[in-house]
Design an enzyme around this catalytic site. Structure first.
Site, mmCIF file in Angstrom:
data_model
loop_
_atom_site.group_PDB
_atom_site.id
_atom_site.type_symbol
_atom_site.label_atom_id
_atom_site.label_comp_id
_atom_site.label_asym_id
_atom_site.label_seq_id
_atom_site.Cartn_x
_atom_site.Cartn_y
_atom_site.Cartn_z
ATOM 1 N N THR A 1 3.932 3.052 5.914
ATOM 2 C CA THR A 1 2.516 2.667 5.892
ATOM 3 C C THR A 1 1.761 3.637 6.788
ATOM 4 O OG1 THR A 1 0.926 1.075 6.802
ATOM 5 C CG2 THR A 1 3.154 0.879 7.589
ATOM 6 N N ARG B 1 -5.900 -1.112 9.318
ATOM 7 C CA ARG B 1 -5.901 -2.593 9.303
ATOM 8 C C ARG B 1 -6.116 -3.141 10.718
ATOM 9 N NH1 ARG B 1 -1.613 -5.034 5.123
ATOM 10 N NH2 ARG B 1 -0.154 -4.282 6.676
ATOM 11 N N ASP C 1 4.768 -3.978 6.448
ATOM 12 C CA ASP C 1 5.416 -5.167 7.024
ATOM 13 C C ASP C 1 5.558 -6.306 6.010
ATOM 14 O OD1 ASP C 1 2.668 -5.523 7.089
ATOM 15 O OD2 ASP C 1 2.699 -6.739 8.907
ATOM 16 N N GLY C 2 4.553 -6.487 5.136
ATOM 17 C CA GLY C 2 4.645 -7.542 4.128
ATOM 18 C C GLY C 2 5.844 -7.311 3.209
ATOM 19 N N SER C 3 5.977 -6.081 2.744
ATOM 20 C CA SER C 3 7.081 -5.741 1.831
ATOM 21 C C SER C 3 8.424 -5.947 2.514
ATOM 22 C CB SER C 3 6.955 -4.276 1.405
ATOM 23 O OG SER C 3 5.689 -4.068 0.829
ATOM 24 N N ASP D 1 1.869 0.254 12.197
ATOM 25 C CA ASP D 1 1.712 -1.053 12.836
ATOM 26 C C ASP D 1 3.009 -1.865 12.850
ATOM 27 O OD1 ASP D 1 1.851 -1.438 10.124
ATOM 28 O OD2 ASP D 1 0.135 -2.783 9.987
ATOM 29 N N ARG E 1 1.122 -5.254 -5.535
ATOM 30 C CA ARG E 1 1.179 -6.457 -4.707
ATOM 31 C C ARG E 1 1.517 -7.587 -5.677
ATOM 32 N NH1 ARG E 1 -2.560 -3.508 -1.201
ATOM 33 N NH2 ARG E 1 -1.410 -3.388 0.753
ATOM 34 N N GLY F 1 0.838 -1.207 0.000
ATOM 35 C CA GLY F 1 0.000 0.000 0.000
ATOM 36 C C GLY F 1 0.866 1.247 0.000
ATOM 37 N N ASP G 1 -0.563 2.913 8.609
ATOM 38 C CA ASP G 1 -1.151 2.194 9.753
ATOM 39 C C ASP G 1 -0.340 2.297 11.046
ATOM 40 O OD1 ASP G 1 -3.031 1.349 7.883
ATOM 41 O OD2 ASP G 1 -1.947 -0.504 7.454
HETATM 42 P P1 ADP Z 1 2.477 -4.024 2.860
HETATM 43 O O1 ADP Z 1 3.902 -4.069 2.474
HETATM 44 O O2 ADP Z 1 1.872 -2.672 2.680
HETATM 45 O O3 ADP Z 1 2.241 -4.642 4.227
HETATM 46 P P2 ADP Z 1 1.531 -6.475 1.610
HETATM 47 O O4 ADP Z 1 1.459 -7.208 2.890
HETATM 48 O O5 ADP Z 1 0.427 -6.662 0.623
HETATM 49 O O6 ADP Z 1 1.657 -4.905 1.798
HETATM 50 O O7 ADP Z 1 2.903 -6.885 0.912
HETATM 51 C C1 ADP Z 1 3.290 -6.347 -0.323
HETATM 52 C C2 ADP Z 1 4.000 -7.393 -1.153
HETATM 53 O O8 ADP Z 1 5.158 -7.847 -0.441
HETATM 54 C C3 ADP Z 1 3.199 -8.665 -1.428
HETATM 55 O O9 ADP Z 1 2.341 -8.529 -2.539
HETATM 56 C C4 ADP Z 1 4.292 -9.664 -1.690
HETATM 57 O O10 ADP Z 1 4.788 -9.538 -2.991
HETATM 58 C C5 ADP Z 1 5.391 -9.217 -0.714
HETATM 59 N N1 ADP Z 1 5.293 -9.996 0.547
HETATM 60 C C6 ADP Z 1 4.380 -9.878 1.524
HETATM 61 N N2 ADP Z 1 4.589 -10.757 2.524
HETATM 62 C C7 ADP Z 1 5.668 -11.493 2.158
HETATM 63 C C8 ADP Z 1 6.406 -12.564 2.763
HETATM 64 N N3 ADP Z 1 6.063 -13.096 3.945
HETATM 65 N N4 ADP Z 1 7.473 -13.064 2.083
HETATM 66 C C9 ADP Z 1 7.829 -12.541 0.895
HETATM 67 N N5 ADP Z 1 7.194 -11.534 0.295
HETATM 68 C C10 ADP Z 1 6.125 -10.997 0.894
#
Ligand code: ADP
Length: 319
Positions: free
Chosen positions: A125, A171, A103-105, A129, A72, A11, A127
């Site tokens: 982010t 979130r 956190d996902g990124s 968080d 994503r 995001g 958030d």
């Molecule tokens: P954010 O970074 O805003 O938290 P997401 O959680 O959707 O958003 O993560 C963004 C992208 O990061 C995902 O679409 C994926 O490509 C990558 N990603 C997320 N979680 C993981 C993970 N555990 N391991 C590897 N890549 C991840």
């Protein structure tokens, strides 16, 4: 390191551009070449990579969104996707990668580092968080957007006898709701970290009404549930007219505040320094106004410090 790359993922958040600018300028300052990866991890897998110069990041410090675009990418969560990404980085002779995102990124950056490709994460982010930093890039701007909106709602609220429910983003985290509620003197703040009894919310509304309050504002974090459902329950329980506003995506946009621009500039520069110092697999952050770079696993550990003092204060001030 002679060449590094930077990408934004997940995001978007206001201040990402200021972070990109800081990474590019700080790297060039150290005589390191910088490449921008467009479209997050998807662009990395596809090889959507181009060199950035001082001028590439001119005039973007004040702009919301991200000039590198974001995405994503499910493929990147697999080993195969990550090896494809590393292959592209090697093909461009890139030695290290800086990932700006949530956190996902940043977990993605950890995966690449575990596969021996050096990465650093920058928390961005709205958030707020992520535990390894007091504030994430974008939180302050989103908070100010929320405050501006609530102030406007408050103007109309004073003219009518109503209960106003405002649903904000975040979130699973309640920081945006908590800070906005305290900054705007909300009657109730409903957040995922603390379950308040419905009867207590109703009691407070009724007490306020009895002592002549014409309107009440309730801030609801999206992690608690739907504002419309909650509004219906409140109206049924109090017999007071209730209006619901879901602020939605306006919270993600807009020109970053001074606080977010400064935070993004400091974290961007710290990320480059960390990469060049060989401190890989780290997430940069700001704690007690000191720049830090904890290991990613530690920085993302879920022990989020819920601010009990602020929550209690909000209750004390909304009696
Ligand atoms: P954010 O970074 O805003 O938290 P997401 O959680 O959707 O958003 O993560 C963004 C992208 O990061 C995902 O679409 C994926 O490509 C990558 N990603 C997320 N979680 C993981 C993970 N555990 N391991 C590897 N890549 C991840």
């Amino acid at each position: 390191m002679k060449k590094i790359a930077v990408l934004t993922s997940g995001g978007d958040a206001p201040g990402m551009n200021a972070a990109i600018r800081a990474v590019v300028r700080k790297a060039i300052y150290h005589n390191v070449q910088v490449y921008g990866v467009y479209n997050g991890y998807q662009g990395l897998i596809d090889g959507n990579i181009g060199e950035m110069e001082l001028g590439s990041v001119g005039d973007i410090i004040h702009r919301g969104g991200t000039v590198l675009l974001s995405a994503r990418c499910d493929e990147f969560t697999t080993d195969e996707g990550q090896w494809k990404a590393i292959k592209q980085l090697k093909r461009h002779e890139i030695d290290g990668l800086i990932v700006i995102g949530g956190d996902g990124s940043i977990r993605g950056a950890q995966q690449l580092t575990e596969k021996k490709f050096p990465c650093i994460g920058i928390p961005a982010t709205i958030d707020n968080d992520i535990s390894g930093t007091d504030f994430t890039i974008g939180f302050d701007t989103a908070l100010n957007t929320i405050i501006e909106a609530i102030d406007k709602i408050r103007d109309t609220a004073t003219s009518h006898e109503r209960t106003y429910i405002i649903e904000v983003m975040g979130r699973d985290a309640g920081d945006l709701a908590l800070w906005a509620g305290l900054a705007d003197g909300a009657e109730s703040i409903l957040i995922p970290e603390y379950t308040e009894k419905f009867e207590d919310v109703i009691d407070r509304l009724k007490r306020g009404h009895e002592r002549g309050k014409r309107h009440s504002i309730i801030i609801l974090a999206e992690g608690v549930g739907s504002g419309f459902d909650y509004g219906k329950r409140i109206q049924e329980a109090t017999n007071m007219e209730t209006r619901v506003t879901v602020l939605g995506y306006i919270q993600r946009g807009g020109s970053p505040t001074a606080a977010d621009r400064v935070l993004a500039s400091r974290l961007g520069a710290k990320a480059v320094d960390s990469l060049l110092e060989g401190k890989h697999g780290r997430m940069v952050g700001l704690q007690n106004n000191v720049l830090v770079n904890h290991h990613i696993s530690e920085a993302l550990s879920n022990e989020m410090m819920f601010n009990t003092e602020m929550y209690t204060l909000s209750k004390e001030l909304s009696i």
